[in-house]
Scaffold this motif. Sequence first.
Motif, short mmCIF file in Angstrom:
data_model
loop_
_atom_site.label_atom_id
_atom_site.label_comp_id
_atom_site.label_asym_id
_atom_site.label_seq_id
_atom_site.Cartn_x
_atom_site.Cartn_y
_atom_site.Cartn_z
N GLY A 206 21.05 11.47 0.63
CA GLY A 206 20.87 10.17 0.00
C GLY A 206 21.92 9.14 0.40
O GLY A 206 21.67 7.94 0.33
N GLY A 207 23.08 9.61 0.84
CA GLY A 207 24.12 8.69 1.29
C GLY A 207 23.77 8.00 2.59
O GLY A 207 24.39 7.00 2.96
N ALA A 211 20.47 -0.05 2.33
CA ALA A 211 19.93 -0.94 1.31
C ALA A 211 18.53 -1.37 1.72
O ALA A 211 18.29 -1.75 2.87
CB ALA A 211 20.83 -2.16 1.15
N THR A 231 21.68 12.88 -4.52
CA THR A 231 22.22 11.55 -4.24
C THR A 231 21.10 10.54 -4.02
O THR A 231 21.15 9.41 -4.50
CB THR A 231 23.15 11.58 -3.02
OG1 THR A 231 24.23 12.49 -3.26
CG2 THR A 231 23.71 10.20 -2.71
N ALA A 232 20.07 10.96 -3.30
CA ALA A 232 18.92 10.07 -3.07
C ALA A 232 18.23 9.74 -4.39
O ALA A 232 17.81 8.60 -4.62
CB ALA A 232 17.94 10.72 -2.11
N ARG A 234 19.63 9.65 -7.36
CA ARG A 234 20.51 8.75 -8.13
C ARG A 234 20.46 7.32 -7.58
O ARG A 234 20.52 6.36 -8.35
CB ARG A 234 21.95 9.26 -8.08
CG ARG A 234 22.20 10.55 -8.85
CD ARG A 234 23.69 10.83 -8.94
NE ARG A 234 23.97 12.08 -9.61
CZ ARG A 234 24.24 13.24 -8.98
NH1 ARG A 234 24.25 13.26 -7.65
NH2 ARG A 234 24.48 14.33 -9.66
N ARG A 235 20.36 7.17 -6.27
CA ARG A 235 20.43 5.85 -5.66
C ARG A 235 19.10 5.11 -5.65
O ARG A 235 19.08 3.90 -5.41
CB ARG A 235 20.93 5.97 -4.21
CG ARG A 235 22.35 6.47 -4.04
CD ARG A 235 22.78 6.36 -2.59
NE ARG A 235 22.87 4.95 -2.18
CZ ARG A 235 22.74 4.53 -0.93
NH1 ARG A 235 22.47 5.40 0.04
NH2 ARG A 235 22.83 3.25 -0.64
N SER A 236 18.02 5.83 -5.92
CA SER A 236 16.68 5.26 -5.71
C SER A 236 15.97 4.93 -7.02
O SER A 236 16.23 5.54 -8.06
CB SER A 236 15.80 6.25 -4.94
OG SER A 236 16.36 6.60 -3.70
N GLU A 287 16.85 -3.01 -3.00
CA GLU A 287 16.52 -1.82 -3.79
C GLU A 287 16.05 -0.68 -2.88
O GLU A 287 15.28 -0.90 -1.94
CB GLU A 287 15.43 -2.16 -4.79
CG GLU A 287 15.04 -1.02 -5.72
CD GLU A 287 13.98 -1.45 -6.74
OE1 GLU A 287 13.77 -0.71 -7.72
OE2 GLU A 287 13.36 -2.51 -6.53
#
Length: 317
Positions: A206-207, A211, A231-232, A234-236, A287
Motif C-alpha cells: 500500500g505504500g 495519490a 497499508t493499502a 488504511r490508505r484507500s 483520493e
Amino acid sequence: MLVLDDAQTRAALPWAGLIDAVAHMFKGDCVMPVRHHHAMAVPGERDATLLLMPAWVPGHYSGVKVLSLFPDNGSRGLPAIHGTYLLSSGKTGEMLAIIDGGELTARRTAATSALAARLLAREGSTELLVCGTGRLSLNLMQAHAEVRPLTRIHVWGRNPEAAAATAEAARLMGLPALLVTDLETAARQADIISCATLSSQPLIDGGWLKAGAHLDLVGGFKPDMRETDDTAIRRSSVFVDTLAGATHEAGDIVQPMKSGVLAPGDIRAELAELLRGSKPGRRSADEITLFKSVGAALEDLAGAILAYETVRGGASA
C-alpha cells in the motif's frame, strides 16, 4: 436452443455493451441467492473449487452458472477456469441457451472492473498495471481501455516469460502493453492497478500507491487469498462489488476486518449503491480508491442475456 462456444460467446459480448449490461443489472431487480461454494480435493495438488451461481429477473430470465477452478491447470497448459452457463426463460422455465462459462466469466469479470474504474478511477488515468498472466489479464486490459484513455499498460507476472507472452498478445490486439519485472516501480507509477492472481500473500504494498491511484483487486475469491496489504486498506477508500460476497469470501476484505484494520462501516459503498447514486464514489483527485470484487451471479446473467439477445437479434424471453 442456442449453444455458444467460447469464440461465439466472445463475439456476442462487445465490451461497451457488456459494461452497460452489467451496470443495468446491478441497478435493477435481479434476485441473487447466495452461491454454492465447494472445495474439491485434487490429490497431489491444490484444492479445486466448484461454484454454482443462480440468478433471475422475475418474469424475464433465469440462469445458473456451473464453474470449476483448478489452480494448478497451468502446469498442464490448460485454463484454470472451466464452466457452463444455462439460460432459461423466467416465464416458462424453457431452456434458451447454453453458453461457454469460462469466456463469460472472464469477460463479465473484466467488465465489472472496468465499470468500477469508470466510477472510481481518476479522470484522465492513462497508465495501467496488470498483475497476472492468466486468461483474465488480456480481458482486463481491453475492458479498462474501454473506459479510460490508456496510453501505457505494464504487465507483471511471477513468470517473466508468461508476462512477456501476455504483453505480446496484448500488443497484437492493438494495446500499448509492455513487460515489467520491477513490480514496485511499476506500481508507484500506475494510475490504475488491476490484480488478477491466485496469490495467498499480498503482492501490492500500500505504500507504493500514488495519490489518486485506483486499485482493482480481482483474483482472490477465498478468505485465505490476498493481493494487497493492510497499508493499502488504511490508505484507500474501499468499495466492493457486493457486501455479502466480499465480506465473507474476499481475503483482502475478510482478513483486515478480522484483525480490526477495517470495520464494516469503513466500506464506502457496494457497486449498486454507486450506480444508483445513493452513495458517493471518488471525492477528490488525490483520493486513493480500492475496489474488491469476488464476482456476482447477476453479472453472469447480464452477460448471458446480452449474448443471447445479440445472437438472436434482440429476442427476449
